[in-house]
Scaffold this active site. Structure first.
Site, PDB file in Angstrom:
ATOM      1  N   CYS A   2       0.823  -1.200   0.000  1.00 58.02           N
ATOM      2  CA  CYS A   2       0.000   0.000   0.000  1.00 58.02           C
ATOM      3  C   CYS A   2       0.865   1.262   0.000  1.00 58.02           C
ATOM      4  CB  CYS A   2      -0.856   0.039   1.250  1.00 58.02           C
ATOM      5  SG  CYS A   2      -1.753  -1.466   1.573  1.00 58.02           S
ATOM      6  N   ARG A  27       4.154   0.697  -7.047  1.00 56.44           N
ATOM      7  CA  ARG A  27       4.227  -0.280  -5.964  1.00 56.44           C
ATOM      8  C   ARG A  27       3.131  -1.344  -6.078  1.00 56.44           C
ATOM      9  NH1 ARG A  27       6.492   2.263  -1.084  1.00 56.44           N
ATOM     10  NH2 ARG A  27       4.982   1.148   0.147  1.00 56.44           N
ATOM     11  N   TRP A  74      -3.325  -2.322  -1.311  1.00 60.64           N
ATOM     12  CA  TRP A  74      -3.007  -3.646  -1.860  1.00 60.64           C
ATOM     13  C   TRP A  74      -3.565  -4.615  -0.839  1.00 60.64           C
ATOM     14  CZ3 TRP A  74       0.597  -7.898  -1.518  1.00 60.64           C
ATOM     15  CH2 TRP A  74       0.846  -8.524  -2.748  1.00 60.64           C
ATOM     16  N   ASN A 100      -0.621   1.694   6.367  1.00 63.80           N
ATOM     17  CA  ASN A 100       0.141   0.621   5.707  1.00 63.80           C
ATOM     18  C   ASN A 100       0.579  -0.327   6.790  1.00 63.80           C
ATOM     19  OD1 ASN A 100       0.037   1.898   3.291  1.00 63.80           O
ATOM     20  ND2 ASN A 100       2.233   2.306   3.139  1.00 63.80           N
ATOM     21  N   GLY A 101       0.645  -1.617   6.481  1.00 63.17           N
ATOM     22  CA  GLY A 101       1.106  -2.574   7.478  1.00 63.17           C
ATOM     23  C   GLY A 101      -0.018  -3.520   7.869  1.00 63.17           C
ATOM     24  N   GLU A 485      17.981 -22.865  -8.087  1.00 61.00           N
ATOM     25  CA  GLU A 485      17.508 -21.473  -8.099  1.00 61.00           C
ATOM     26  C   GLU A 485      18.648 -20.509  -8.477  1.00 61.00           C
ATOM     27  OE1 GLU A 485      15.012 -19.715  -8.200  1.00 61.00           O
ATOM     28  OE2 GLU A 485      15.442 -17.787  -7.258  1.00 61.00           O
ATOM     29  N   LYS A 489      18.473 -17.975 -11.597  1.00 62.58           N
ATOM     30  CA  LYS A 489      18.637 -16.515 -11.447  1.00 62.58           C
ATOM     31  C   LYS A 489      19.682 -16.005 -12.419  1.00 62.58           C
ATOM     32  CE  LYS A 489      15.884 -15.505  -9.859  1.00 62.58           C
ATOM     33  NZ  LYS A 489      14.695 -15.912  -9.170  1.00 62.58           N
ATOM     34  N   GLU A 492      18.450 -16.315 -16.185  1.00 57.64           N
ATOM     35  CA  GLU A 492      17.306 -15.517 -16.634  1.00 57.64           C
ATOM     36  C   GLU A 492      17.600 -14.028 -16.733  1.00 57.64           C
ATOM     37  OE1 GLU A 492      13.731 -15.572 -14.188  1.00 57.64           O
ATOM     38  OE2 GLU A 492      14.925 -15.698 -12.382  1.00 57.64           O
ATOM     39  N   HIS A 508      28.078 -38.706 -12.017  1.00 56.59           N
ATOM     40  CA  HIS A 508      27.222 -39.536 -12.872  1.00 56.59           C
ATOM     41  C   HIS A 508      27.057 -38.909 -14.252  1.00 56.59           C
ATOM     42  CE1 HIS A 508      26.422 -42.148  -9.533  1.00 56.59           C
ATOM     43  NE2 HIS A 508      26.154 -41.089  -8.790  1.00 56.59           N
ATOM     44  N   LYS A 607       6.262 -11.214 -15.812  1.00 62.95           N
ATOM     45  CA  LYS A 607       6.152 -11.391 -14.358  1.00 62.95           C
ATOM     46  C   LYS A 607       5.052 -12.381 -14.004  1.00 62.95           C
ATOM     47  CE  LYS A 607       7.308 -10.514 -10.143  1.00 62.95           C
ATOM     48  NZ  LYS A 607       8.493 -11.267  -9.712  1.00 62.95           N
TER      49      LYS A 607
HETATM   50  C1  F6R Z   1      11.921 -16.668 -11.789  1.00 63.55           C
HETATM   51  C2  F6R Z   1      10.495 -16.513 -11.569  1.00 63.55           C
HETATM   52  C3  F6R Z   1       9.597 -17.537 -12.130  1.00 63.55           C
HETATM   53  C4  F6R Z   1       8.328 -17.693 -11.264  1.00 63.55           C
HETATM   54  C5  F6R Z   1       7.331 -18.628 -11.959  1.00 63.55           C
HETATM   55  C6  F6R Z   1       6.097 -18.842 -11.106  1.00 63.55           C
HETATM   56  O1  F6R Z   1      12.662 -15.678 -11.165  1.00 63.55           O
HETATM   57  O2  F6R Z   1      10.055 -15.560 -10.978  1.00 63.55           O
HETATM   58  O3  F6R Z   1      10.228 -18.763 -12.292  1.00 63.55           O
HETATM   59  O4  F6R Z   1       8.689 -18.196 -10.021  1.00 63.55           O
HETATM   60  O5  F6R Z   1       6.955 -18.122 -13.201  1.00 63.55           O
HETATM   61  O6  F6R Z   1       5.417 -17.635 -10.919  1.00 63.55           O
HETATM   62  P1  F6R Z   1       4.383 -17.476  -9.757  1.00 63.55           P
HETATM   63  O7  F6R Z   1       5.118 -17.615  -8.477  1.00 63.55           O
HETATM   64  O8  F6R Z   1       3.784 -16.114  -9.960  1.00 63.55           O
HETATM   65  O9  F6R Z   1       3.358 -18.580  -9.899  1.00 63.55           O
END
Ligand code: F6R
Length: 612
Positions: A2, A27, A74, A100-101, A485, A489, A492, A508, A607
């Site tokens: 928020c 935000r 939010w 907020n909070g 992971e 990171k 990507e 292996h 996203k």
């Molecule tokens: C990588 C990343 C993606 C998401 C994936 C699932 O940094 O963000 O691999 O984790 O697309 O997305 P959500 O969590 O929104 O279901």
């Protein structure tokens, strides 16, 4: 998360407040509202949707005056709706609040206030503050004292602005664990949760500290602590960020900002959920299904990408500490593999930041069709997954803007630790072990703060390695998913080829690739597989492979094998992933920046992945 804006001064408040809300749009929010005080009355306008709709709404023409508060919400408590949008008022509509909070004890406070005759209009936690102030004012306290008395009863986190018709020339601001800044203009104050809403008017900004209350009146301000001690030495900073920098909190990218937000993210995910003395995790969202959960014989965790790796860590945690069999599946596989799910014996738990991922949503439908309990750990309140699961836990991580997930990943790990504690204590876990996990969990935010101080040294390491074109990320047990992971990171956002794997699997096959041009990043904390991991590291060293090792502070052995070492604080083995992933986030971030890539918006990625 928020956003809050407040104005008190000589000009019309509405344009300043709407401009501030627009600056806070980045935000993320679902509804917006504004309240302005004039001639003994407070007029309010609210919309579900954008600030633009609020600015264009008919109600806005009635909002004139030079004192006002505004908010972008939010949703956390209660769905996005006009009723739940801030500002919230008391019974008499003479006291209004934006917040907020999270107020953890709002249910209890609300119950007491209702018993005393107060009528609530929204489902939010925030509204209790307006009614508390009303109650204390009715008891004869002045405005400031009433706000302080109210805030002393509140548990949780807040940045709050309050105004009342009975003291029309006064605006009160207070905070606890949620940011609030006061812009010092000429005979005017602009208060906001974020400097971006202030910088158009002044660069002179004061930051309130926890449990401080600022009273803004007649161009003057006073700050006192909740207990009444006067604060005199608070300095006013000059913040000369441009708007873009301001939105990113002064960081170069949202991803970096979000990495640095992680201590607070974890605190927010833990807030109100850890009962140390009883060694328990209190997961309100699972209350309604807790008896069913006690009886299940298997948990299937389903997610995509980063969330899937978090799920894999959860699998290790829950199996070890709750002795409940867990299987983790990639959502796009789960939906087509004809999973065997038996009502009452199985439960499906999905993890999703956005709550909109199509494949993950399909897993929820699959579970429901088979009559199996569906659970969610979701960040976006009111998202489709949140609405479609039988029960769920919110991450409370706030909006994540960088496409590459960072803070929500650590939040997912945090919530999964709570879940392991929850299931563990429902089943076999002793009180002593429960307390131990609870205590260690509460130390995690400070451990993360320690790791954040290593940013510069990790940048130096990234500079030395950025021109390699291939990397292995390797780990075992709890840190095997973290290796996956770390590789994700790096690839990507920097587009450097990276593979993640289990150190034990090297021999292996993958070890064939190792040569002086193929570095490995080993995640090797002092845990139950430390010695095994060290042997795998030796295997790589014997083939002239370069090694960056992430280990536990005080470890002198790693430096004898690895070329570069990053040491993180010691914690329980099950919690190490929350810490070990952070150097990998930094490494990926710096590699991408050094390569000149668009860190926040990597190519080909979105996203929220709402298509199959
Ligand atoms: C990588 C990343 C993606 C998401 C994936 C699932 O940094 O963000 O691999 O984790 O697309 O997305 P959500 O969590 O929104 O279901």
């Amino acid at each position: 998360m928020c956003g809050i804006v407040g104005y008190i001064g000589k000009r019309e408040a509405a344009p300043v407040l709407l401009d501030g809300l627009k600056r806070l749009e980045y935000r993320g929010y679902d509804s917006a509202g504004i309240a302005i005080l004039k001639e003994g009355a407070i007029n309010v306008a609210k919309v579900v949707g954008r600030v633009k709709q609020l600015a264009e709404s008919d109600r806005m023409s009635t909002l004139q005056g030079t004192t006002g508060i505004a908010h972008t919400r939010w949703a956390t408590h209660g769905k996005p709706s006009e009723r739940n949008a801030h500002p919230h008022g008391d019974c008499t509509s003479t006291i209004f609040v934006v917040h907020n909070g999270i107020i953890e004890n709002y249910k209890e406070l609300k119950r007491n206030l209702e018993e005393e005759g107060h009528t609530f209009k929204s489902e939010t936690d925030t509204e209790v503050v307006a009614h508390l102030v009303e109650k204390f004012k009715k008891e004869g306290n002045d405005f400031e004292t009433s706000v302080k008395k109210s805030l002393k009863l509140v548990k949780g986190a807040y940045a709050i602005l309050v105004m009342t018709t009975s003291e029309p020339a006064t605006l009160i601001a207070a905070r606890l664990s949620s940011p609030l800044r006061i812009g010092m203009g000429n005979d005017e104050f602009i208060v906001a949760s974020d400097p971006s809403a202030i910088l158009n008017y002044t660069q002179e900004i004061l930051t309130l500290k926890d449990e401080e209350v600022a009273v803004l009146k007649d161009g003057e301000f006073t700050i006192t602590s909740l207990n009444g001690d006067r604060v005199i030495d608070r300095e006013v900073e000059k913040i000369d960020w441009d708007m873009e920098q301001a939105e990113k909190g002064g960081f170069a990218h949202f991803m970096l900002k979000e990495i640095f937000e992680q201590p607070e993210t974890i605190e927010n995910s833990l807030r109100g959920r850890v009962i140390v003395d009883e060694g328990l995790a209190k997961l309100g969202g699972f209350n309604a299904v807790k008896d069913e959960l006690r009886e299940i014989e298997r948990l299937t965790i389903v997610a995509c990408g980063t969330a899937y790796y978090a799920g894999q860590v959860g699998e290790y945690m829950i199996e070890e500490y709750a002795e409940l069999p867990v299987e983790t599946c990639i959502a796009s596989e789960f939906r087509y593999r004809k999973p065997i799910l038996t009502p009452k014996k199985d439960a499906v738990l999905v993890l999703s930041q956005s709550g909109e991922t199509a494949d993950t949503l399909a897993a929820v439908s699959e579970a429901r069709e088979k009559g199996v309990l569906s659970l969610g750990i979701v960040n976006v309140t009111g998202s489709t997954i949140a609405q479609n699961t039988d029960a769920g836990i919110y991450n409370h991580a706030g909006p994540e803007i960088g496409v590459a997930s960072t803070k929500v990943f650590v939040s997912q790990l945090t919530v999964l630790s709570l879940l392991a504690l929850f299931f563990g204590r429902q089943r076999h876990m002793s009180l002593t072990m429960g307390k131990r996990i609870a205590e260690e969990l509460l130390k995690i935010p400070d451990h993360v703060r320690t790791i954040l101080t290593m940013n510069d040294s990790i940048l130096e390491i990234a500079k030395r390695y950025v021109n390699y074109s291939d990397f292995y990320f390797l780990g075992r047990k709890y840190n095997y998913p973290i290796a996956l992971e770390g590789a994700l990171k790096l690839k990507e956002i920097s587009y450097i080829h990276a593979e993640g794997g289990s150190s034990g699997e090297l021999k292996h096959g993958p070890i064939a690739m190792i040569d002086p041009n193929f570095p490995s990043i080993f995640i090797c904390p002092k845990d139950s597989v430390y010695e095994k991991n060290l042997s795998n590291m030796e295997e790589v060293k014997a083939r002239q492979g370069k090694i960056i090792a992430i280990g536990t502070e005080g470890d002198d052995e790693l430096g004898k094998i690895a070329d570069d070492v990053i040491l993180i604080p010691k914690t329980l083995e099950m919690l190490t992933p929350i810490l070990s992933v952070i150097p990998l986030q930094f490494f990926a971030y710096h590699a991408a920046v050094l390569k000149g890539k668009d860190v926040d918006k990597p190519r080909n990625l979105a996203k929220s992945v709402t298509v199959e």
